[in-house]
Scaffold this active site. Structure first.
Site, PDB file in Angstrom:
ATOM      1  N   ASP A 219       0.847  -1.194   0.000  1.00 37.07           N
ATOM      2  CA  ASP A 219       0.000   0.000   0.000  1.00 37.07           C
ATOM      3  C   ASP A 219       0.885   1.246   0.000  1.00 37.07           C
ATOM      4  OD1 ASP A 219      -1.845   1.998   0.383  1.00 37.07           O
ATOM      5  OD2 ASP A 219      -2.604   1.253   2.303  1.00 37.07           O
ATOM      6  N   GLU A 245      -1.755  -1.221  -3.745  1.00 36.48           N
ATOM      7  CA  GLU A 245      -2.842  -0.349  -3.303  1.00 36.48           C
ATOM      8  C   GLU A 245      -2.468   1.133  -3.424  1.00 36.48           C
ATOM      9  OE1 GLU A 245      -4.426  -1.580   0.454  1.00 36.48           O
ATOM     10  OE2 GLU A 245      -5.164   0.403   0.986  1.00 36.48           O
ATOM     11  N   HIS A 320     -12.159  -2.173   2.912  1.00 35.33           N
ATOM     12  CA  HIS A 320     -11.012  -1.543   3.561  1.00 35.33           C
ATOM     13  C   HIS A 320     -11.367  -1.415   5.041  1.00 35.33           C
ATOM     14  CE1 HIS A 320      -9.149   2.229   5.160  1.00 35.33           C
ATOM     15  NE2 HIS A 320      -8.075   1.720   4.592  1.00 35.33           N
TER      16      HIS A 320
HETATM   17 MG   LIG Z   1      -4.601   2.089   2.183  1.00 33.32          MG
END
Ligand SMILES: [Mg+2]
Length: 400
Positions: A219, A245, A320
């Site tokens: 991410d 991500e 998420h």
């Molecule tokens: Mg994130």
């Protein structure tokens, strides 16, 4: 059965250490406008020095109570104020068997005034989750059953996460990876986006430590520019990373489309809210794993729509989560169980002062998976004494 009262309760607790985000983002110094590119002050979002969120409690004339959560990593009193002053008056008096109707009423209320993201949509998300919890409790069913049923009895989770440290701290990265493996996790997310050169050795250290059997995710929190993301994406591909991500800022939809065309690694996006925004990315084949947050993207109702839209484009979806209270964790599990195109669910592995402290029956992952509970509603029991203990100091309801 009708809604008779709505309360917003902002919660706050000390931040568990060490922070997954690193020291810079947590109430640290503002940062300088230096030589670094992209300019850090344009990319780093603010976090509070505390862990904070907002619980929403809905009571009905039948005596059933529902709990929801609105994501509020900063200024939880703002979100609570929106619930109190804007959303509660809309929801009070509505029927519990008309959640989608109430959702549209709420969504429309602030049309043309920032109705489709931010504090407003977070507050709406908390309302929606509380409505689902109350409705499911009234029917004596878990939420996942009302969403169409479970596609799996155990929901695979990934550990979130390990911060990239650069070449200097690889021993710590290895140690954290070993710890997660020992705790049964077989999927691990690395927080990159600090420095395109230094980020890769951290991911490589996780790969070396956990071997081929482990799923790794990365991410970047929108920290790179296009060319950096392209170069990092190629390296992540070589390390067999399962998704990349938020490689670049989410405003750059065409950049996502170009990255998607140039790379084989799936792209994921956690900032997506509402099906309309999701559609813009999906039409350009720009995101392969949609990550709507149930406490941010429009609640359970809208998260399901986004996931369904993703499915229509052959893309995956997964809630998420990051950090939040037990209500957030429980609601995310309910949705994840019911998604036919689920990727892998995020699971916070640091300390969480708002987790089982708030709902002692909140599940813990077993061998890297969570079991959707059979109990009604969200499947947890919120401890109201704990809620009082964690309530933001000085907060009083502004409206009834
Ligand atoms: Mg994130």
């Amino acid at each position: 059965v009708k809604v008779v009262s709505v309360s917003a309760i902002p919660l706050e607790a000390p931040q568990p250490a060490p922070s997954y985000w690193g020291a810079l983002t947590w109430g640290g110094p503002p940062g300088e406008v230096g030589r670094a590119y992209p300019v850090a002050v344009r990319r780093r979002y603010t976090y509070s020095e505390k862990i904070s969120t907002v619980l929403v409690r809905i009571d009905t004339d039948d005596g059933v109570t529902g709990w929801g959560e609105a994501k509020a990593p900063v200024a939880p009193a703002v979100v609570a104020g929106i619930v109190d002053r804007l959303l509660a008056p809309i929801a009070i008096g509505t029927r519990l068997d008309e959640i989608a109707v109430t959702w549209e009423r709420m969504y429309a209320a602030m049309r043309v005034r920032g109705h489709d993201s931010g504090f407003w949509l977070e507050a709406l998300s908390g309302m929606d989750i509380a409505l689902w919890d109350a409705w499911a409790r009234l029917l004596g069913q878990p939420v996942w059953a009302l969403l169409g049923g479970r596609f799996r009895e155990a929901v695979p989770v990934y550990a979130s996460g390990i911060p990239a440290t650069g070449a200097g701290g690889l021993g710590e990265v290895r140690r954290q990876t070993e710890d997660l493996l020992a705790r049964g996790y077989r999927a691990i997310k690395v927080a990159i986006g600090v420095d395109p050169q230094a980020d890769i050795p951290s991911v490589a250290a996780v790969r070396e430590t956990c071997g081929d059997a482990c799923q790794i995710l990365a991410d970047a929190a929108g920290s790179y520019d296009f060319r950096q993301a392209l170069s990092v994406g190629r390296r992540l591909q070589e390390l067999d990373v399962a998704f990349f991500e938020m490689p670049i800022p989410p405003e750059h939809i065409d950049g996502y489309a170009r990255l998607a065309a140039a790379l084989d690694i799936p792209l994921a996006l956690d900032s997506v809210a509402t099906r309309y925004r999701a559609l813009e990315f999906l039409r350009k084949d720009a995101v392969h794993v949609m990550q709507p947050d149930v406490c941010r993207a429009g609640g359970i109702t809208e998260t399901l729509r986004i996931a369904s839209l993703a499915d229509a484009f052959g893309a995956q979806a997964t809630p998420h989560v990051s950090i939040g209270s037990a209500v957030h964790f429980a609601a995310s599990l309910q949705v994840a169980a019911a998604l036919p195109n689920l990727s892998v669910l995020e699971h916070w592995v640091g300390g969480n002062p708002l987790g089982s402290a708030l709902a002692p029956d909140l599940d813990e992952p077993i061998n890297g998976a969570r079991q959707p509970p059979a109990a009604p509603g969200l499947g947890i029991t919120v401890d109201e004494k704990a809620v009082e203990r964690l309530r933001l100091e000085g907060w009083t309801r502004s409206a009834k």
